[in-house]
Design an enzyme around this catalytic site. Sequence first.
Site, PDB file in Angstrom:
ATOM      1  N   SER A 169       9.263   5.283  -3.336  1.00  0.00           N
ATOM      2  CA  SER A 169       9.100   4.347  -2.226  1.00  0.00           C
ATOM      3  C   SER A 169       8.029   4.908  -1.298  1.00  0.00           C
ATOM      4  O   SER A 169       7.941   6.129  -1.110  1.00  0.00           O
ATOM      5  CB  SER A 169      10.418   4.226  -1.450  1.00  0.00           C
ATOM      6  N   GLU A 206      12.340  -4.176  -9.469  1.00  0.00           N
ATOM      7  CA  GLU A 206      13.790  -4.318  -9.282  1.00  0.00           C
ATOM      8  C   GLU A 206      14.309  -3.367  -8.214  1.00  0.00           C
ATOM      9  O   GLU A 206      15.454  -3.460  -7.795  1.00  0.00           O
ATOM     10  CB  GLU A 206      14.516  -4.077 -10.612  1.00  0.00           C
ATOM     11  N   GLY A 245       0.803  -1.223   0.000  1.00  0.00           N
ATOM     12  CA  GLY A 245       0.000   0.000   0.000  1.00  0.00           C
ATOM     13  C   GLY A 245       0.831   1.266   0.000  1.00  0.00           C
ATOM     14  O   GLY A 245       2.034   1.235  -0.277  1.00  0.00           O
ATOM     15  N   HIS A 257       4.460   1.314  -8.053  1.00  0.00           N
ATOM     16  CA  HIS A 257       3.498   0.208  -7.966  1.00  0.00           C
ATOM     17  C   HIS A 257       2.597   0.183  -9.209  1.00  0.00           C
ATOM     18  O   HIS A 257       2.313  -0.867  -9.769  1.00  0.00           O
ATOM     19  CB  HIS A 257       2.583   0.381  -6.748  1.00  0.00           C
TER      20      HIS A 257
HETATM   21  P1  AMP Z   1       6.032  -2.538  -1.489  1.00  0.00           P
HETATM   22  O1  AMP Z   1       4.660  -1.979  -1.422  1.00  0.00           O
HETATM   23  O2  AMP Z   1       7.091  -1.575  -1.097  1.00  0.00           O
HETATM   24  O3  AMP Z   1       6.147  -3.889  -0.821  1.00  0.00           O
HETATM   25  O4  AMP Z   1       6.302  -2.809  -3.040  1.00  0.00           O
HETATM   26  C1  AMP Z   1       5.444  -3.627  -3.800  1.00  0.00           C
HETATM   27  C2  AMP Z   1       6.108  -3.917  -5.123  1.00  0.00           C
HETATM   28  O5  AMP Z   1       6.334  -2.690  -5.821  1.00  0.00           O
HETATM   29  C3  AMP Z   1       7.467  -4.601  -4.980  1.00  0.00           C
HETATM   30  O6  AMP Z   1       7.615  -5.584  -5.995  1.00  0.00           O
HETATM   31  C4  AMP Z   1       8.422  -3.449  -5.177  1.00  0.00           C
HETATM   32  O7  AMP Z   1       9.693  -3.844  -5.637  1.00  0.00           O
HETATM   33  C5  AMP Z   1       7.691  -2.631  -6.212  1.00  0.00           C
HETATM   34  N1  AMP Z   1       8.173  -1.248  -6.188  1.00  0.00           N
HETATM   35  C6  AMP Z   1       8.252  -0.434  -5.112  1.00  0.00           C
HETATM   36  N2  AMP Z   1       8.800   0.742  -5.446  1.00  0.00           N
HETATM   37  C7  AMP Z   1       9.086   0.660  -6.775  1.00  0.00           C
HETATM   38  C8  AMP Z   1       9.670   1.558  -7.722  1.00  0.00           C
HETATM   39  N3  AMP Z   1      10.089   2.772  -7.365  1.00  0.00           N
HETATM   40  N4  AMP Z   1       9.802   1.147  -8.998  1.00  0.00           N
HETATM   41  C9  AMP Z   1       9.388  -0.099  -9.362  1.00  0.00           C
HETATM   42  N5  AMP Z   1       8.822  -0.986  -8.523  1.00  0.00           N
HETATM   43  C10 AMP Z   1       8.674  -0.615  -7.252  1.00  0.00           C
END
Ligand code: AMP
Length: 280
Positions: free
Chosen positions: A185, A148, A31, A37
């Site tokens: 992020s 990635e 989230g 995302h």
């Molecule tokens: P998270 O919500 O942080 O657990 O991320 C969920 C998914 O989104 C994971 O596969 C992350 O690697 C991907 N993700 C998060 N930030 C980025 C970004 N800046 N660019 C590409 N993918 C992302």
Amino acid sequence: MEILKTKSSVADFLNQVWKSGDPIGFVPTMGALHQGHISLVERAKLENSIVTASIFVNPIQFNNPEDLKKYPRNIDRDLDLLGEAGCDLVFIPEVEEMYPETALEKYDFGYLENIMEGKYRPGHFNGVAVVVNRLFDIFKPSKSYLGEKDLQQLRIIEQLVVQNKISTEIIPCAIVREADGLAMSSRNLRLNPEHRKKASLIYQTLTKSKEMANTHTVNEIVNFVTDQFETDEDFRLEYFSIVDFHSLLAIESWEDGITPVGCIAAFLGDIRLIDNMILK
Ligand code: AMP
């Protein structure tokens, strides 16, 4: 877009799709969604009949209780973004729905769980593997989209799929960045305005490292990065490692046939940021 909270309602929704064999794309998230995302959802949309996502702040992957408590949550905005991106189903379980029993499985990913993130976040990858395994079991996705940005997590989940013989194809997706280069992020929301301005140092240092890779040794670049972060006391570099993109094993020199990637984790104030960049 269907908004579902239970495993059984997901199964009810997907039953027909599983029977038809139409491809299901899946994007697991915690989230506080951003364009990083959404880029995964958009890619999934292009390659599948049905696009699914989950939003679950997984308590067992947080080794720092304060980080879990302060993890940004913005469910209404998340639902708007997913809906606009054409997501068909979002699963938003409560903790009890994901973890009804107490015993959690223990994985062994060998060296992969002990280096870099694994070294500084004990138990983190086991928590990731447990939840992702459960999510794969709930969705049975044809393809799963991972960023990635979390390169080591991507490699761990690739291993999980092999070890547990899970039939989903892992699709790695490129890092999406802010205008100043900062990798998007959810944690960026927690940076104060002054730190947010400084945060692009991570991207700038990685970019400079990439330039230097043509003329400098691996060691010289590691020293350069270390020095960069010592110049600003708001930063605390946790690690900078130059590793092979595929195995994530550290490299000591530029070897043919190896794609070197610089992986970094740094605290800015009390916010921990990670990033990586292919150097050659
Ligand atoms: P998270 O919500 O942080 O657990 O991320 C969920 C998914 O989104 C994971 O596969 C992350 O690697 C991907 N993700 C998060 N930030 C980025 C970004 N800046 N660019 C590409 N993918 C992302």
